[in-house]
Design a protein around this motif. Structure first.
Motif: not given
Length: 242
Positions: A209-214, A217-220, A224-225, A227-234
């Motif tokens: 669960a922690d590894w997936h969340a991290a 978050a890194g993919l999100e 952002r870097s 310029g893509r405002e996409e959310s990734v479910d953690q």
């Protein structure tokens, strides 16, 4: 959340349940599409120890897109004539997961966030009881492989990752074949990566669960870097509130 990394985990080896050589249950779904919140289950398989093997063919009650049929081979006609109605089948699928909980056997699901969320959505859609998701110990070879070998290039589909680890996958995209290969893949990842293989399964569940969340978050941040405002479910292994 519990924080684990690959390294400095010697204290966990003493608690290992030896899961790579123990009993595991494989679970897989084939569906009408790739959206677990809107699409429907077409086939399902639970593959467990010994001769335990059960498969289901579902009449999803909605058209199966040709592109989905091209992947798993189930057409509208076959689903209508050979499949059983979803409200009849879904409790049996959920019951197989409950049986895994009761037996204390971990459930192996490749990209669990999709399959388990899909099943939860289907049960809710039909007003059917859900398993106690928090009680299911899940092992997800997709998450394990990304943590163990995060910088490896190339795709990480089940076919690609089984090939990388030398695990046989015959009849890809049939639920029973995928579930069977997923279990063997999980064992092989645990054998090759001693820290993962040496962790007690419930601690490994929490670590995933922690590894997936991290990773999410890194993919999100990457999006952002660019310029893509996409959310990734953690959330993992269920992308819904339990």
């Amino acid at each position: 959340m519990t924080e684990f990394a690959l390294g400095g985990l010697d204290e966990l080896f003493a608690e290992s349940a030896g899961w790579t050589g123990g009993e595991l249950i494989g679970f897989d779904l084939e569906t009408t599409g790739t959206d677990p919140f809107a699409d429907r289950i077409v086939t399902a398989a639970v593959v467990g120890p010994g001769a335990m093997r059960r498969t289901w063919l579902v009449n999803p009650g909605v058209p199966i897109p040709p592109e989905a049929s091209a992947v798993h081979g189930v057409t509208d006609e076959r689903a209508r004539t050979e499949g059983r109605p979803a409200p009849e089948v879904l409790p049996e699928i959920a019951g197989a997961l409950v049986a895994a909980v009761e037996s204390g056997i971990p459930v192996v699901v490749y990209r669990a966030g999709f399959d388990l969320t899909m099943l939860a959505c289907e049960l809710r859609r039909h007003g059917l009881p859900e398993p106690d998701w928090s009680a299911i110990t899940v092992l997800d070879p997709y998450v394990l492989d990304k943590q163990a070998d995060r910088y490896r290039k190339g795709k990480r589909t089940l076919s690609d990752v089984t090939a990388h680890y030398g695990v046989k996958l015959e009849g890809a995209h049939s639920a029973d074949a995928d579930a069977t290969a997923t279990v063997e893949l999980c064992r092989e990842i645990g054998r090759r990566h001693a820290v993962i293989g040496g962790m007690a399964v419930r601690k490994l569940h929490d670590a995933q669960a922690d590894w997936h969340a991290a990773d999410a978050a890194g993919l999100e941040r990457y999006f952002r870097s660019k310029g893509r405002e996409e959310s990734v479910d953690q959330r993992w292994p269920l992308r819904l509130d339990e």
